[in-house]
Enzyme design. Sequence first.
Site, PDB file in Angstrom:
ATOM      1  N   CYS A  99       0.836  -1.201   0.000  1.00  0.00           N
ATOM      2  CA  CYS A  99       0.000   0.000   0.000  1.00  0.00           C
ATOM      3  C   CYS A  99       0.877   1.260   0.000  1.00  0.00           C
ATOM      4  CB  CYS A  99      -0.924  -0.001   1.216  1.00  0.00           C
ATOM      5  SG  CYS A  99      -2.004   1.437   1.207  1.00  0.00           S
ATOM      6  N   LYS A 138       1.736  -9.601  -0.214  1.00  0.00           N
ATOM      7  CA  LYS A 138       1.607  -8.771  -1.423  1.00  0.00           C
ATOM      8  C   LYS A 138       2.560  -7.593  -1.307  1.00  0.00           C
ATOM      9  CE  LYS A 138      -1.908  -6.674  -4.366  1.00  0.00           C
ATOM     10  NZ  LYS A 138      -1.851  -5.231  -4.107  1.00  0.00           N
TER      11      LYS A 138
HETATM   12  C1  LIG Z   1      -9.057   1.692  -4.701  1.00  0.00           C
HETATM   13  C2  LIG Z   1      -7.907   0.748  -4.486  1.00  0.00           C
HETATM   14  C3  LIG Z   1      -7.739   0.150  -3.242  1.00  0.00           C
HETATM   15  C4  LIG Z   1      -6.673  -0.726  -3.017  1.00  0.00           C
HETATM   16  N1  LIG Z   1      -6.565  -1.344  -1.795  1.00  0.00           N
HETATM   17  C5  LIG Z   1      -5.598  -2.287  -1.606  1.00  0.00           C
HETATM   18  C6  LIG Z   1      -5.544  -3.052  -0.407  1.00  0.00           C
HETATM   19  O1  LIG Z   1      -6.389  -2.914   0.502  1.00  0.00           O
HETATM   20  N2  LIG Z   1      -4.536  -3.958  -0.284  1.00  0.00           N
HETATM   21  C7  LIG Z   1      -3.596  -4.165  -1.276  1.00  0.00           C
HETATM   22  O2  LIG Z   1      -2.706  -4.988  -1.116  1.00  0.00           O
HETATM   23  N3  LIG Z   1      -3.655  -3.466  -2.427  1.00  0.00           N
HETATM   24  C8  LIG Z   1      -4.631  -2.561  -2.623  1.00  0.00           C
HETATM   25  N4  LIG Z   1      -4.721  -1.910  -3.817  1.00  0.00           N
HETATM   26  C9  LIG Z   1      -3.779  -2.261  -4.907  1.00  0.00           C
HETATM   27  C10 LIG Z   1      -4.388  -3.355  -5.805  1.00  0.00           C
HETATM   28  O3  LIG Z   1      -4.551  -4.558  -5.103  1.00  0.00           O
HETATM   29  C11 LIG Z   1      -3.486  -3.619  -7.019  1.00  0.00           C
HETATM   30  O4  LIG Z   1      -2.212  -4.003  -6.565  1.00  0.00           O
HETATM   31  C12 LIG Z   1      -3.319  -2.407  -7.932  1.00  0.00           C
HETATM   32  O5  LIG Z   1      -4.563  -1.755  -8.150  1.00  0.00           O
HETATM   33  C13 LIG Z   1      -2.702  -2.784  -9.279  1.00  0.00           C
HETATM   34  O6  LIG Z   1      -3.470  -3.779  -9.912  1.00  0.00           O
HETATM   35  P1  LIG Z   1      -4.561  -3.425 -11.072  1.00  0.00           P
HETATM   36  O7  LIG Z   1      -3.859  -2.582 -12.100  1.00  0.00           O
HETATM   37  O8  LIG Z   1      -5.012  -4.750 -11.594  1.00  0.00           O
HETATM   38  O9  LIG Z   1      -5.645  -2.637 -10.407  1.00  0.00           O
HETATM   39  C14 LIG Z   1      -5.756  -1.004  -4.059  1.00  0.00           C
HETATM   40  C15 LIG Z   1      -5.944  -0.405  -5.305  1.00  0.00           C
HETATM   41  C16 LIG Z   1      -7.002   0.460  -5.530  1.00  0.00           C
HETATM   42  C17 LIG Z   1      -7.166   1.074  -6.902  1.00  0.00           C
END
Ligand SMILES: Cc1cc2nc3c(=O)[nH]c(=O)nc-3n(C[C@H](O)[C@H](O)[C@H](O)COP(=O)(O)O)c2cc1C
Length: 320
Positions: A99, A138
Amino acid sequence: MKLKSLFDGGVPVFLAPMAGVTDAPFRKTVNKFGATATVSEMVSCEALIRNSEKTFRRLTGESNIKIVQIMGSDPKCMAESAKINEDNGADIIDINMGCPVKKIVNNNSGSALLKNEKLAVTIAETVVKSVKIPVTLKMRLGWDNESKNFRSLAEQFEKVGIRMLSIHCRTRSQMYGGTADWSEISDLTEIIKIPYLVNGDIKNFNDVRVALKRSKANGVMIGRATLGKPWLLNQILQKINQGNDVPSPSLEQQYEILMQHFHDTLDFYGMEHGLRIFRKHFCWYSSGMSGASNFRDQINRSDNIKSIEKLVKDFYKNHH
Ligand SMILES: Cc1cc2nc3c(=O)[nH]c(=O)nc-3n(C[C@H](O)[C@H](O)[C@H](O)COP(=O)(O)O)c2cc1C
């Protein structure tokens, strides 16, 4: 539950945790179509310890596989919250070291741990030792371009018993800018034996193919591309493992899916809070449809569930 079983169906396709988005009603909606597994929104270890059972139920809802993601910087607190989750019925604990949000990082949690390898590994080790269920983690590539330490971290995490890694192929300083570099993690196959998932900017089946090839990962984790498309992970799972092309639902079916998701959200949180939470989902479901911006304006101006239901019904009817 055996972590290995998640790989039984071929290439696993995970829903990424997204705080404020992938709550129990959203994960229920995704699971109805199919996904290898969905991960809870992150929860701070302190919050879990304070209000354990309620938080656990709220996080996991009716998930088939209960993966709870915990976030924090104190090894003892993380271990205690992991144990509480295990006792409440979690199948897997996931540790958040990705995060990028300031508030979290300023607390030395999330991706800040990438800058403090010693503490990161101590947290991983303490959590692993505190539970019998598998612990996964992660992370991002590192804090910034000059300190991409995911290789060294991955090796140490494996040594202390982490069973799987999900890697968002960006650094913390990139936040969500630029593009995720899937090829960066390909040499992990030579460094670790545990499976890893590639994550970041995967939007469709073609991206999955390319991301797997470039990263040599064992599976994929997808977040933002599923917004308003809870059927996407199933389409990808079917295509990559069976070669089946599953069409997207018709608009009529999309309307039914949206309404069920809306009502599940209202039931889960109560009317007022549920509506506040769901407004963004109306935007995502309607994205790309003609008249969507006017539709969203109207929805956002109303607090009345019946009028909102009518707005949604009329909007979808006009597109048939
Ligand atoms: C609104 C939002 C909330 C997120 N909350 C978390 C979370 O609680 N824990 C986490 O490990 N990653 C969190 N992420 C990151 C996502 O899990 C992911 O790693 C990131 O969006 C990239 O993947 P994507 O391009 O498929 O969205 C969040 C991303 C977004 C956009």
